[in-house]
Design a protein around this motif. Sequence first.
Motif, mmCIF file in Angstrom:
data_model
loop_
_atom_site.group_PDB
_atom_site.id
_atom_site.type_symbol
_atom_site.label_atom_id
_atom_site.label_comp_id
_atom_site.label_asym_id
_atom_site.label_seq_id
_atom_site.Cartn_x
_atom_site.Cartn_y
_atom_site.Cartn_z
ATOM 1 N N ASP A 45 0.853 -1.188 0.000
ATOM 2 C CA ASP A 45 0.000 0.000 0.000
ATOM 3 C C ASP A 45 0.889 1.238 0.000
ATOM 4 O O ASP A 45 1.536 1.562 0.998
ATOM 5 C CB ASP A 45 -0.904 -0.016 1.241
ATOM 6 C CG ASP A 45 -1.930 1.097 1.201
ATOM 7 O OD1 ASP A 45 -2.103 1.699 0.126
ATOM 8 O OD2 ASP A 45 -2.558 1.366 2.246
ATOM 9 N N LEU A 46 0.934 1.957 -1.137
ATOM 10 C CA LEU A 46 1.793 3.127 -1.276
ATOM 11 C C LEU A 46 0.965 4.398 -1.237
ATOM 12 O O LEU A 46 -0.072 4.500 -1.908
ATOM 13 C CB LEU A 46 2.586 3.053 -2.588
ATOM 14 C CG LEU A 46 3.476 1.820 -2.754
ATOM 15 C CD1 LEU A 46 4.229 1.885 -4.074
ATOM 16 C CD2 LEU A 46 4.445 1.701 -1.594
ATOM 17 N N ASP A 47 1.450 5.370 -0.493
ATOM 18 C CA ASP A 47 0.742 6.634 -0.284
ATOM 19 C C ASP A 47 1.153 7.648 -1.352
ATOM 20 O O ASP A 47 2.335 7.792 -1.682
ATOM 21 C CB ASP A 47 1.073 7.165 1.113
ATOM 22 C CG ASP A 47 0.409 8.491 1.398
ATOM 23 O OD1 ASP A 47 -0.779 8.487 1.745
ATOM 24 O OD2 ASP A 47 1.089 9.533 1.264
ATOM 25 N N LEU A 68 9.516 9.813 3.322
ATOM 26 C CA LEU A 68 10.465 8.920 2.669
ATOM 27 C C LEU A 68 10.714 7.677 3.509
ATOM 28 O O LEU A 68 10.797 6.553 2.976
ATOM 29 C CB LEU A 68 11.778 9.652 2.393
ATOM 30 C CG LEU A 68 11.711 10.772 1.347
ATOM 31 C CD1 LEU A 68 13.052 11.480 1.238
ATOM 32 C CD2 LEU A 68 11.303 10.218 -0.010
ATOM 33 N N ARG A 69 10.846 7.852 4.827
ATOM 34 C CA ARG A 69 11.034 6.687 5.699
ATOM 35 C C ARG A 69 9.834 5.754 5.627
ATOM 36 O O ARG A 69 9.992 4.523 5.564
ATOM 37 C CB ARG A 69 11.273 7.142 7.142
ATOM 38 C CG ARG A 69 12.690 7.624 7.413
ATOM 39 C CD ARG A 69 13.001 7.622 8.896
ATOM 40 N NE ARG A 69 12.072 8.461 9.651
ATOM 41 C CZ ARG A 69 12.262 9.754 9.890
ATOM 42 N NH1 ARG A 69 13.354 10.350 9.432
ATOM 43 N NH2 ARG A 69 11.375 10.446 10.585
ATOM 44 N N ALA A 70 8.647 6.336 5.618
ATOM 45 C CA ALA A 70 7.428 5.526 5.548
ATOM 46 C C ALA A 70 7.353 4.776 4.215
ATOM 47 O O ALA A 70 6.925 3.613 4.163
ATOM 48 C CB ALA A 70 6.190 6.413 5.720
ATOM 49 N N ALA A 104 7.294 0.817 3.660
ATOM 50 C CA ALA A 104 6.213 0.157 2.918
ATOM 51 C C ALA A 104 6.754 -0.751 1.820
ATOM 52 O O ALA A 104 6.199 -1.822 1.562
ATOM 53 C CB ALA A 104 5.283 1.213 2.306
ATOM 54 N N THR A 105 7.851 -0.336 1.178
ATOM 55 C CA THR A 105 8.429 -1.143 0.098
ATOM 56 C C THR A 105 9.417 -2.177 0.610
ATOM 57 O O THR A 105 9.741 -3.134 -0.093
ATOM 58 C CB THR A 105 9.150 -0.238 -0.927
ATOM 59 O OG1 THR A 105 10.169 0.512 -0.253
ATOM 60 C CG2 THR A 105 8.168 0.711 -1.594
ATOM 61 N N GLY A 106 9.915 -1.960 1.834
ATOM 62 C CA GLY A 106 10.926 -2.850 2.376
ATOM 63 C C GLY A 106 12.274 -2.702 1.702
ATOM 64 O O GLY A 106 13.100 -3.627 1.745
ATOM 65 N N SER A 140 16.192 0.008 -6.619
ATOM 66 C CA SER A 140 14.785 -0.106 -6.202
ATOM 67 C C SER A 140 14.102 1.250 -6.270
ATOM 68 O O SER A 140 12.929 1.356 -6.662
ATOM 69 C CB SER A 140 14.705 -0.661 -4.781
ATOM 70 O OG SER A 140 15.227 -1.967 -4.709
ATOM 71 N N GLY A 141 14.835 2.299 -5.902
ATOM 72 C CA GLY A 141 14.278 3.645 -5.948
ATOM 73 C C GLY A 141 13.909 4.069 -7.349
ATOM 74 O O GLY A 141 12.923 4.799 -7.552
#
Length: 316
Positions: A2-4, A38-40, A44-46, A61-62
């Motif tokens: 779940d990405l914000d 960014l931390r969140a 979320a992506t691990g 990954s980014g």
Amino acid sequence: MDLDLGQLRALAAVVDAGTLEAGARHLHITTSAVSQRLRALEQATGRVLLVRSRPVRPTASGERVLQLARQVSLLVADTTAALGGAADDEPGRGGADDGRWVRPPVLPIAVNADSLATWVLPALAHLAGPEAEVCLDLRREDQSYTARLLRDGSVVGAITSDAEVVPGCSVQPLGALRYLAVATPEVVDRWFADGVTGEALRRAPVVVFDRDDELQDVWLAARASAAGAGERLDPPRHHVPASIDFSEAVKLGWGWALLPQAHASGDLASGRLVQLDEAPVDVPLYWQQWKLRSPALDAVASALVTAARAALVPIS
């Protein structure tokens, strides 16, 4: 996963701006808020998404998440425009127009310098003019390297010399940008009085755009082979990293170079420049963009393809 949306916007803003502080200013929030988003997003992506260097840069990954962030941002802008209103959570929306004004979507596009200096700006003028349909964030890069900006998520479309389709993108041929090898009569008299020989090419100064500019070296290799020079030619070089200034340096007699025909034709007619070789060099160009149904992105593609038919020569 779940990405914000706000977290995705923070990632794109920081990468574009280069630092967390500059990204925060763009979003009109605090640096602490950007850091928290960014931390969140990384939680979320691990995955670690950013290398906290100056400027920051996305990890492998980014890059994938950044591509998603740009796609989502473009879709949100298109949907907002279709609804005829402003998104509630976007800074700078609404106000005196009571939400009826719609901020144009921002499209980061990679363009090679010579196309930018010759035909691209007029091609896009009706989209970026007084009734702007889009805001264009043009990233200048050599045509051999623009495709990498598509791969890392930096741009949504690119004019490139790479016909190989970038994963997740579509490609259309635009045509070839024609170049002519030229110099002033004085340069020809000084260095090429006995013809375009291997020895002359070894000694005569050449003007190149920057360290990524390989066009002159490709022409040099072909001429060296024709002239019977068995070694790689490495003449003295001037670096002039701006298209108009590059052309002017050649016209002022700094050395020889390959200029777009559009920049050289008038001076060839007047005698200010002469050709070293009658054969032109054609660099094929292609338009690649994400496979994303977006009216704004499709409008840019249509404008470029239409203009290219008149400005470029067919790809042989």
